[in-house]
Scaffold this active site. Sequence first.
Site, PDB file in Angstrom:
ATOM      1  N   ASN A 160       7.914   5.153   5.302  1.00  0.00           N
ATOM      2  CA  ASN A 160       8.875   5.355   6.404  1.00  0.00           C
ATOM      3  C   ASN A 160       9.709   4.108   6.701  1.00  0.00           C
ATOM      4  OD1 ASN A 160       6.561   4.090   7.447  1.00  0.00           O
ATOM      5  ND2 ASN A 160       6.936   4.895   9.490  1.00  0.00           N
ATOM      6  N   GLU A 258      -3.596   0.178   9.658  1.00  0.00           N
ATOM      7  CA  GLU A 258      -2.573   0.598  10.630  1.00  0.00           C
ATOM      8  C   GLU A 258      -2.258   2.047  10.293  1.00  0.00           C
ATOM      9  OE1 GLU A 258      -1.558  -1.309  13.024  1.00  0.00           O
ATOM     10  OE2 GLU A 258      -2.219  -3.288  12.374  1.00  0.00           O
ATOM     11  N   CYS A 292       5.648   5.529  13.032  1.00  0.00           N
ATOM     12  CA  CYS A 292       4.302   5.747  13.557  1.00  0.00           C
ATOM     13  C   CYS A 292       4.279   5.641  15.077  1.00  0.00           C
ATOM     14  CB  CYS A 292       3.348   4.729  12.948  1.00  0.00           C
ATOM     15  SG  CYS A 292       3.904   3.036  13.162  1.00  0.00           S
TER      16      CYS A 292
HETATM   17  P1  NAD Z   1      -0.047   7.771   3.051  1.00  0.00           P
HETATM   18  O1  NAD Z   1      -1.349   7.492   3.681  1.00  0.00           O
HETATM   19  O2  NAD Z   1       0.124   9.043   2.313  1.00  0.00           O
HETATM   20  O3  NAD Z   1       0.333   6.626   1.987  1.00  0.00           O
HETATM   21  C1  NAD Z   1       0.398   5.261   2.361  1.00  0.00           C
HETATM   22  C2  NAD Z   1       0.217   4.421   1.116  1.00  0.00           C
HETATM   23  O4  NAD Z   1      -1.115   4.581   0.646  1.00  0.00           O
HETATM   24  C3  NAD Z   1       1.120   4.809  -0.057  1.00  0.00           C
HETATM   25  O5  NAD Z   1       1.546   3.637  -0.725  1.00  0.00           O
HETATM   26  C4  NAD Z   1       0.206   5.624  -0.928  1.00  0.00           C
HETATM   27  O6  NAD Z   1       0.589   5.640  -2.287  1.00  0.00           O
HETATM   28  C5  NAD Z   1      -1.102   4.879  -0.737  1.00  0.00           C
HETATM   29  N1  NAD Z   1      -2.320   5.634  -1.049  1.00  0.00           N
HETATM   30  C6  NAD Z   1      -2.518   6.971  -1.048  1.00  0.00           C
HETATM   31  N2  NAD Z   1      -3.785   7.250  -1.418  1.00  0.00           N
HETATM   32  C7  NAD Z   1      -4.407   6.067  -1.643  1.00  0.00           C
HETATM   33  C8  NAD Z   1      -5.718   5.699  -2.028  1.00  0.00           C
HETATM   34  N3  NAD Z   1      -6.659   6.601  -2.278  1.00  0.00           N
HETATM   35  N4  NAD Z   1      -5.992   4.392  -2.129  1.00  0.00           N
HETATM   36  C9  NAD Z   1      -5.060   3.453  -1.860  1.00  0.00           C
HETATM   37  N5  NAD Z   1      -3.806   3.744  -1.515  1.00  0.00           N
HETATM   38  C10 NAD Z   1      -3.477   5.036  -1.394  1.00  0.00           C
HETATM   39  O7  NAD Z   1       1.030   7.592   4.200  1.00  0.00           O
HETATM   40  P2  NAD Z   1       2.581   7.892   4.115  1.00  0.00           P
HETATM   41  O8  NAD Z   1       2.755   9.384   4.086  1.00  0.00           O
HETATM   42  O9  NAD Z   1       3.192   7.050   3.072  1.00  0.00           O
HETATM   43  O10 NAD Z   1       3.094   7.313   5.529  1.00  0.00           O
HETATM   44  C11 NAD Z   1       3.067   8.041   6.702  1.00  0.00           C
HETATM   45  C12 NAD Z   1       1.859   7.694   7.535  1.00  0.00           C
HETATM   46  O11 NAD Z   1       1.833   6.294   7.770  1.00  0.00           O
HETATM   47  C13 NAD Z   1       1.895   8.331   8.902  1.00  0.00           C
HETATM   48  O12 NAD Z   1       0.606   8.809   9.221  1.00  0.00           O
HETATM   49  C14 NAD Z   1       2.264   7.194   9.817  1.00  0.00           C
HETATM   50  O13 NAD Z   1       1.854   7.331  11.159  1.00  0.00           O
HETATM   51  C15 NAD Z   1       1.599   6.051   9.155  1.00  0.00           C
HETATM   52  N6  NAD Z   1       2.206   4.775   9.556  1.00  0.00           N
HETATM   53  C16 NAD Z   1       1.483   3.949  10.372  1.00  0.00           C
HETATM   54  C17 NAD Z   1       2.048   2.762  10.808  1.00  0.00           C
HETATM   55  C18 NAD Z   1       1.286   1.818  11.720  1.00  0.00           C
HETATM   56  O14 NAD Z   1       1.700   0.663  11.825  1.00  0.00           O
HETATM   57  N7  NAD Z   1       0.211   2.246  12.364  1.00  0.00           N
HETATM   58  C19 NAD Z   1       3.340   2.415  10.395  1.00  0.00           C
HETATM   59  C20 NAD Z   1       4.037   3.286   9.560  1.00  0.00           C
HETATM   60  C21 NAD Z   1       3.450   4.472   9.140  1.00  0.00           C
END
Ligand code: NAD
Length: 502
Positions: A160, A258, A292
């Site tokens: 995002n 996070e 988020c």
């Molecule tokens: P996601 O969890 O699908 O993916 C995040 C990252 O993790 C990607 O790079 C993905 O390839 C990787 N990933 C996926 N499976 C993995 C595994 N088994 N091991 C290691 N890495 C893995 O999230 P998304 O869809 O990319 O992002 C949206 C989510 O992120 C929403 O839930 C949002 O709230 C959250 N978010 C949180 C914050 C915060 O600061 N709290 C900030 C931005 C987004």
Amino acid sequence: MPAEGHGPGAPALDHWIAGAATPPLSGGRVDDVDPATGEVLARIARGDADDVERAVVAARAALAGPWGRATVEERARVLEAAAAGLEARADALARLESEDTGKPIALARAMDVPRAVANLRFFAGAIRHDETPCHRTDGRALNYTLRRPLGVVGLVTPWNLPLYLLTWKVGPALALGNAVVAKPSELTPRTAGVLAEVLAEAGLPPGALNVVHGLGPEAGQALVEHPDVKALSFTGGTATGARVAATAAPRFKKLSLELGGKNPTLVFADADLEAALDGTVRAGFTNQGQVCLCGSRVLVERAVYADFVDALVARVRALRVGDPRDPEVQLGALVSAGHRDKVEGYLRLAREEGGRVLCGGERPTDLSARVARGAFLTPAVVADLGPACRTVQEEIFGPVVTVHPFEGEAEALALANGVRYGLSASLWTRDLARAHRVAAALEAGMVWVNTWLLRDLRTPFGGLKDSGVGREGGRWSLDFFSDAQNVCVALEGAGPPPAPTA
Ligand code: NAD
């Protein structure tokens, strides 16, 4: 610059390992798609455990070389030079980010790129001005604290806010002298490639920052599992965070998570309602609701509920949805067609649960030809849902807010806190005592009063409950990316030591 082409001949985007673009050992590729047009922007390296291994070896070599001996001043200068390098490429970066994510180019210019620049500058300053504690022990000893870099650290980031969140982790990790292996989201990989090049131009030695592209369960999982990766800073969804934690915990890795949110916006009847409306719309729909910190549950005191919701719907209807390249557009495409389908699924669920969609939730029909097949959705406001509904409990992460009336502070807090998440909240009131009282009672890592997403990079950032573990930002980032080592020095002539204690 890495991949910028379009269409069938889309260029390859390789890993960045040991200071050079490096194709994947397997030869596998994944398409990076522009969600506004459906075009393939790049064929990114599909990394696996072998690529991660090469990146970790390069990172260890960097630590054994000049990077491991770099002074605070040298590290700060690299970060400052990289910040200037990003600034010099601001237009190109905004375009890459807008194409990869679907977000309006105006937002990428105003938020994503400036914040990435600010992140690197901030941590250059933070490390220069860092202080560690010193404890004098009854005149017998001085205890001082050393910050030691952790070694090789893994950074995993979502789609995002790709460059914004990657620099938020790269900045402190490098400031402290760690070496990094980063795994950006496969949906939005291109600005990570530019960051690697910019850091190299800024003087970062080869191997100090490596970028391994690819899918989460492959490249991401291999990074989390790697025994030489001492810490993981992960930003993403809560379910993925749980998997990362389950893998990392038995290997005793330091972990910062996070995760997701379902954040409330609380509007009290005594608020400046015009300002509250502006804030509620911004909190609900910035980046198509894909931040988020977005306020996706709008709680409004009953005395002003009907009028506030009418005005909110009028403002939401007026938001301009369209081609992200159009500088006047306020909402672009969602990150992918698949994600748009997921958000539409939640709108169907909302109706099944008894919700009334007051506006939006449709695929716009007035899009220009260039983006006519893109993953767009008009912003939606949904009323009449009870607090236990799945639509109100689960993170949708799209341009959808639900509205709920409340009577008094106790009910407002029960609604606000009645979800598994606890990332952020914003509350709107003119009553100073209420602002402090409610803020302290909210189960949220970050509370904004009469504003939203006003950020000071020195403050702790992170969530309670299922929104994460740990804090980043300011000294919290410095703490995470280092180990504290206490050194106890006996003072001469202080007499015999007391009986040992633990
Ligand atoms: P996601 O969890 O699908 O993916 C995040 C990252 O993790 C990607 O790079 C993905 O390839 C990787 N990933 C996926 N499976 C993995 C595994 N088994 N091991 C290691 N890495 C893995 O999230 P998304 O869809 O990319 O992002 C949206 C989510 O992120 C929403 O839930 C949002 O709230 C959250 N978010 C949180 C914050 C915060 O600061 N709290 C900030 C931005 C987004």
